[in-house]
Design an enzyme around this catalytic site. Sequence first.
Site, PDB file in Angstrom:
ATOM      1  N   GLY A  20       0.839  -1.159  -0.122  1.00 45.56           N
ATOM      2  CA  GLY A  20       0.218  -0.378  -0.108  1.00 45.56           C
ATOM      3  C   GLY A  20       0.853   1.372  -0.297  1.00 45.56           C
ATOM      4  N   ARG A  24       7.523   2.292   1.287  1.00 48.85           N
ATOM      5  CA  ARG A  24       7.235   0.084   1.871  1.00 48.85           C
ATOM      6  C   ARG A  24       7.981  -0.362  -0.086  1.00 48.85           C
ATOM      7  NH1 ARG A  24       8.244  -1.636   6.470  1.00 48.85           N
ATOM      8  NH2 ARG A  24       6.806  -0.506   7.894  1.00 48.85           N
ATOM      9  N   ARG A  43       2.316  11.499  -8.615  1.00 48.50           N
ATOM     10  CA  ARG A  43       1.920  11.680  -7.602  1.00 48.50           C
ATOM     11  C   ARG A  43       2.426  10.908  -5.701  1.00 48.50           C
ATOM     12  NH1 ARG A  43      -4.522  12.586  -7.978  1.00 48.50           N
ATOM     13  NH2 ARG A  43      -4.658  13.496 -10.217  1.00 48.50           N
ATOM     14  N   ARG A  87      -0.252  -8.463  -3.381  1.00 53.35           N
ATOM     15  CA  ARG A  87      -0.781  -7.505  -2.490  1.00 53.35           C
ATOM     16  C   ARG A  87      -0.013  -7.877  -1.452  1.00 53.35           C
ATOM     17  NH1 ARG A  87      -2.215  -4.250   1.043  1.00 53.35           N
ATOM     18  NH2 ARG A  87      -3.577  -4.339   2.423  1.00 53.35           N
ATOM     19  N   SER A  90      -1.075  -4.722   6.222  1.00 46.55           N
ATOM     20  CA  SER A  90      -0.697  -4.905   6.937  1.00 46.55           C
ATOM     21  C   SER A  90      -2.802  -5.312   7.125  1.00 46.55           C
ATOM     22  CB  SER A  90      -0.942  -4.450   7.922  1.00 46.55           C
ATOM     23  OG  SER A  90      -1.173  -2.706   7.867  1.00 46.55           O
ATOM     24  N   ASP A 204      -2.340  -5.089  13.487  1.00 45.40           N
ATOM     25  CA  ASP A 204      -3.540  -5.320  15.078  1.00 45.40           C
ATOM     26  C   ASP A 204      -4.620  -5.906  15.533  1.00 45.40           C
ATOM     27  OD1 ASP A 204      -3.600  -3.067  12.477  1.00 45.40           O
ATOM     28  OD2 ASP A 204      -5.223  -3.421  13.838  1.00 45.40           O
ATOM     29  N   ARG A 217       7.621  -4.251  12.602  1.00 41.77           N
ATOM     30  CA  ARG A 217       7.346  -3.848  11.042  1.00 41.77           C
ATOM     31  C   ARG A 217       8.345  -4.393  10.308  1.00 41.77           C
ATOM     32  NH1 ARG A 217       1.507  -0.934  11.735  1.00 41.77           N
ATOM     33  NH2 ARG A 217       1.816  -1.058  13.880  1.00 41.77           N
TER      34      ARG A 217
HETATM   35  N1  HPA Z   1      -8.573  -2.140   9.624  1.00 37.14           N
HETATM   36  C1  HPA Z   1      -9.056  -2.248   8.151  1.00 37.14           C
HETATM   37  N2  HPA Z   1      -7.501  -2.172   7.285  1.00 37.14           N
HETATM   38  C2  HPA Z   1      -6.566  -2.214   8.577  1.00 37.14           C
HETATM   39  C3  HPA Z   1      -6.530  -2.787   9.174  1.00 37.14           C
HETATM   40  C4  HPA Z   1      -7.710  -2.723  10.262  1.00 37.14           C
HETATM   41  O1  HPA Z   1      -7.915  -2.606  11.496  1.00 37.14           O
HETATM   42  N3  HPA Z   1      -5.149  -3.014  10.080  1.00 37.14           N
HETATM   43  C5  HPA Z   1      -4.161  -3.137   8.452  1.00 37.14           C
HETATM   44  N4  HPA Z   1      -5.177  -2.154   7.915  1.00 37.14           N
END
Ligand code: HPA
Length: 234
Positions: A20, A24, A43, A87, A90, A204, A217
């Site tokens: 994304g 990275r 951009r 892709r 995270s 997370d 990370r």
């Molecule tokens: N929500 C949506 N997208 C995400 C999240 C999340 O908690 N964590 C990492 N990408």
Amino acid sequence: MTVHIGAKLGDIAETVLLPGDPYRAKWAAETFLENVKLVNEVRGMLGFTGMWKGNRVTIHGSGMGMPSLSIYVNELIKDYDAKTLIRIGSCGGMQDKVAVRDVILATATTTLSTPSRGIFKELQFAPTCDWDLLHNAFHAAEAKGVPTHVGGIYSADVFYDERPDLNEQMTRHGILGVEMEAAELYTLAARYNRRALAVLTVSDHLLTGEALPSEDRERSFGDMVEIALEAAFT
Ligand code: HPA
């Protein structure tokens, strides 16, 4: 050149990894590829092409969310003829058995909508990954000793969700994690007969509130890049 990608025809490899975050993409290209060339910076969405173990590969940012990814993947497929799109990103964990740092390989994606919603009308299209990429990625992750889960994920439209009951229903129905891009990637791959996979690190956890410390990370991201490269070229 396309509207959003400044690369010349031939500058983009058949295999494209899609983090994304454009920074990275830069880190991954500089860390894992040889003979790296910057091929896009329109951009600030950086894209690099280089070599990995004799294979040509592009690592290009997708931006956050399905509308952004849709722009880049449409152009990568239709204008540059990208054939394998992975892709690397995270996600938020949604099951007790899924821990922060684990990898999720997404077989199928559940959504409220994608940028492609309009063409399906009342049909509930089920976007799925490519089996060979999934198979290769699973064995690459296993060989690296990375705890890996294979199953369905939820591709959300909003990060700050005002309907938390949706997340509860996803957990109740066995969805492993939530992110914001894979469903549109899989839909476009299906439409244009390309190979796609989402390799995700749990950054997370929605049930525990735990989050991956920033110093971890980079290592987790590096594992994903290697799993994706092994999957593409096995
Ligand atoms: N929500 C949506 N997208 C995400 C999240 C999340 O908690 N964590 C990492 N990408």
